[in-house]
Scaffold this active site. Sequence first.
Site, short mmCIF file in Angstrom:
data_model
loop_
_atom_site.label_atom_id
_atom_site.label_comp_id
_atom_site.label_asym_id
_atom_site.label_seq_id
_atom_site.Cartn_x
_atom_site.Cartn_y
_atom_site.Cartn_z
N CYS A 54 -3.92 21.92 64.22
CA CYS A 54 -2.58 22.28 64.70
C CYS A 54 -2.73 22.72 66.16
O CYS A 54 -3.42 23.70 66.43
CB CYS A 54 -1.99 23.41 63.86
SG CYS A 54 -0.47 24.12 64.58
N GLU A 90 -42.16 32.89 36.83
CA GLU A 90 -41.57 33.40 38.07
C GLU A 90 -40.29 32.64 38.38
O GLU A 90 -40.16 31.45 38.04
CB GLU A 90 -42.55 33.21 39.24
CG GLU A 90 -43.87 33.92 39.05
CD GLU A 90 -44.92 33.47 40.06
OE1 GLU A 90 -45.99 34.10 40.10
OE2 GLU A 90 -44.68 32.48 40.78
N CYS A 115 3.58 26.23 60.76
CA CYS A 115 4.57 26.24 61.85
C CYS A 115 5.29 24.91 62.03
O CYS A 115 6.21 24.80 62.85
CB CYS A 115 3.91 26.64 63.17
SG CYS A 115 2.73 25.44 63.80
N ASP A 174 -27.16 53.22 65.36
CA ASP A 174 -27.48 53.16 66.80
C ASP A 174 -28.04 54.50 67.29
O ASP A 174 -28.95 54.54 68.12
CB ASP A 174 -26.23 52.79 67.61
CG ASP A 174 -25.82 51.34 67.39
OD1 ASP A 174 -26.67 50.57 66.92
OD2 ASP A 174 -24.66 51.00 67.69
N CYS A 178 1.55 29.53 66.19
CA CYS A 178 1.27 29.31 64.77
C CYS A 178 0.77 30.63 64.17
O CYS A 178 -0.31 31.11 64.53
CB CYS A 178 0.22 28.21 64.63
SG CYS A 178 -0.17 27.79 62.92
N CYS A 212 1.77 20.85 60.41
CA CYS A 212 1.16 22.14 60.08
C CYS A 212 1.96 22.85 58.99
O CYS A 212 3.19 22.98 59.12
CB CYS A 212 1.10 23.03 61.33
SG CYS A 212 0.47 24.70 61.00
N ASP A 253 -22.52 51.65 61.82
CA ASP A 253 -23.15 51.13 63.03
C ASP A 253 -23.47 52.26 64.01
O ASP A 253 -24.52 52.28 64.65
CB ASP A 253 -22.23 50.10 63.73
CG ASP A 253 -22.18 48.80 62.97
OD1 ASP A 253 -22.93 48.65 61.98
OD2 ASP A 253 -21.39 47.92 63.35
N ASP A 285 -34.92 29.15 45.91
CA ASP A 285 -34.44 27.95 46.61
C ASP A 285 -34.47 28.22 48.10
O ASP A 285 -33.47 28.62 48.71
CB ASP A 285 -33.02 27.62 46.14
CG ASP A 285 -32.62 26.21 46.53
OD1 ASP A 285 -33.51 25.43 46.95
OD2 ASP A 285 -31.43 25.88 46.42
N LYS A 330 -36.68 22.99 36.11
CA LYS A 330 -35.53 23.04 37.01
C LYS A 330 -34.22 23.01 36.22
O LYS A 330 -34.07 22.22 35.28
CB LYS A 330 -35.58 21.88 38.01
CG LYS A 330 -36.80 21.92 38.91
CD LYS A 330 -36.69 20.98 40.08
CE LYS A 330 -35.84 21.56 41.18
NZ LYS A 330 -35.88 20.76 42.42
N LYS A 369 -37.90 30.45 40.54
CA LYS A 369 -38.17 29.41 41.55
C LYS A 369 -37.10 29.57 42.65
O LYS A 369 -35.97 29.12 42.50
CB LYS A 369 -38.10 28.02 40.93
CG LYS A 369 -38.52 26.90 41.89
CD LYS A 369 -38.55 25.56 41.18
CE LYS A 369 -39.00 24.47 42.13
NZ LYS A 369 -38.11 24.29 43.27
N TYR A 386 -45.65 35.08 46.54
CA TYR A 386 -45.98 34.84 45.14
C TYR A 386 -47.35 34.21 44.87
O TYR A 386 -47.66 33.89 43.73
CB TYR A 386 -44.90 33.97 44.48
CG TYR A 386 -44.55 32.70 45.23
CD1 TYR A 386 -45.47 31.67 45.39
CD2 TYR A 386 -43.28 32.53 45.77
CE1 TYR A 386 -45.15 30.52 46.07
CE2 TYR A 386 -42.94 31.38 46.46
CZ TYR A 386 -43.88 30.37 46.59
OH TYR A 386 -43.57 29.23 47.27
#
Length: 670
Positions: A425, A114, A410, A39, A431, A407, A35, A118, A313, A116, A226
């Site tokens: 919880c 090609e 805890c 930057d 916790c 929980c 990063d 989604d 498909k 397909k 495409y």
Amino acid sequence: MSAVQQAKQLIDTLTTELRQHNYNYYVLAQPSISDYDFDKKLEQLATLEKQHPEFADPDSPTQLVGGEITKEFKTVKHRWPMLSLGNTYNEQELLDFDQRIRKAIGDNFEYVCELKFDGLSMSMTYENGKLVRAVTRGNGVEGDEVTTNVRTIHSVPKKLDHGNYPDLFEIRGEVFMHRKAFERLNDDRIESGEVAYANPRNFASGTMKLQDSGEVAKRPLDCFLYFLYTEKVLFKTHWESLQAAKSWGFHVSEHSKLCGTITEVLDFINYWEEKRFGLSFDIDGIVIKVNNYSQQEELGFTAKVPRWAIAYKYKAEQVETVLESVVYNVGRTGAVTPVANLKPIQLAGTTVKRATLHNANQILLLDLHEGDSVYVEKGGEIIPKIISVNPAKRKPGAPAIEYITHCPACGTLLERKEGEAAFYCPNDEGCPPQIVSKMQHFVGRKAMNIDGLGDETIETMYQKDFLAHISDIYDLHLHYDELKTMDRFGEKSIRNMLDGIEKSKQMPFEKVLFGLGIRYIGETVAKKLVAYFKTIERLQAASLEELVAVDEIGERIAQSLIEYFEGEKHREEITKLQSQGLQFVSEEKEVVLQSESLSGKTFIISGTFEKYSRDELKDIIEQNGGKILSSISAKLNYLVAGDNMGPAKLEKANKLNIPIISDEELLGMI
């Protein structure tokens, strides 16, 4: 080479580099640079563009942030209808399709196969090499114009640099999201208390419907192109057009194939049925098209679909295995999620050992018993889930799975709010998994961004009693000698971590508020709250009515804030963080007064506006002596109303007889 030429060359080099890094980071979720280094490069490019504005590109990485508000999406008629394809799930129907083609045009033809994708179908129009319009499929005849949103997608060229492309053309493709990016963003939504998306396709589709392109820019979408449409036919075949589009700079899938026979087509289908799980994105089948455009024209269309193309498909892969146990995970917000431990089995190219059960309702719906034989699928081919039980294989007397009441971490009695599916919880300060994950969230990149404090380090420091609360992070320097005894933690690592902790004290208020991990308070909500209330004291003192009056803050968020600030330990934690030097006051921009025409008048801005953003209107009001209030009360003089304003604000303004004015009327007062 002159200094000016050197600057131009460096701008071009940095632009190319940063575009690739942007794509790797945001779209593929596979960063290839730190990063900090990114930057620095971005800062260097911005400086050069400022020094040489003649070389600045409107689509530079320094500008790719979106930010335009679309009041409503305009409906646009497609120049060429966006028809759906006929579907098939079996080889025999594909062989029948091949026979129909041969009967109509003979045996001398080729297919293009090609993947397909989604995702969300998109049509983009280019004039003189520039993207001028992007439209969704809609009903096939007309769709929504989403140009400002599509312009934020890193892989979509806004301007073509080279190539013998026509002055006007349309290119179609699929907008989608890579799996890793989907999982990361979905985890962020869950952590923020927002509803998770079921699969990447839904996430991509939901993103395209956002009215703020600045928010779209934060979501890593990709796009494969495409199909090319032009007024004048430039190519003889579809395959040639794909290669040309790729040379012009469009993102064209490398996995397409030219096939001479239906046997080659079936081989391609069978190959990808197994290999698709190794892709970084989802596909749900294969598209088969006749390659030659003249032959496509000869074959023509039915009322709904082209006769020269079909989609094969894949069926969702489903396997049967045995439920071995149900365990419960506690998340950062206290939500308790049931998870099924399964007898390991191969599914969609991976070994599946666990599957989500979502919540208590799902367990009841499935009528799940101990040791059941269950059918497992991958939801959107990402998250394994149990879809049903095979009751014929249930052991006699097998007890039903009952959702836990306390929980698992805890022992606290779980709570379930009316209208919510999840149990929580409430012991967020005691916790262990909640404490650890809250600290992990606090130091994360989107919150306080503290280097050197990864998830494992936080976990280890909690176990060693160095950390028990967020505020303890700012006392880690007191454990300097003890830290040196930790594995893989040398003096340089400790120094870098402590420097990062100190540096984080300068992070703005909205980052701190988001970092606290209050349920339902995501990044955007934190910014809106800070912009209105300015200080933690005003936010803590706000009533439910005052909170709901803030744009896009609903009752669920408001109630969550009130409950959080009612907790004595939470207030103590905030006091500690304040004393340690963290920012709990928003940075006020210096207002340069232009006139006194609005002096003594108070305003609230609500809704979306065609010519101005709300921030711009706020600046105009303050620059002319007016004051912005945080909530509607008898002290308010004017409500500046745009489109999509919240009904609660409108109702309250009318009840108090507060004048409701437009942005134009506001400008008329100045």
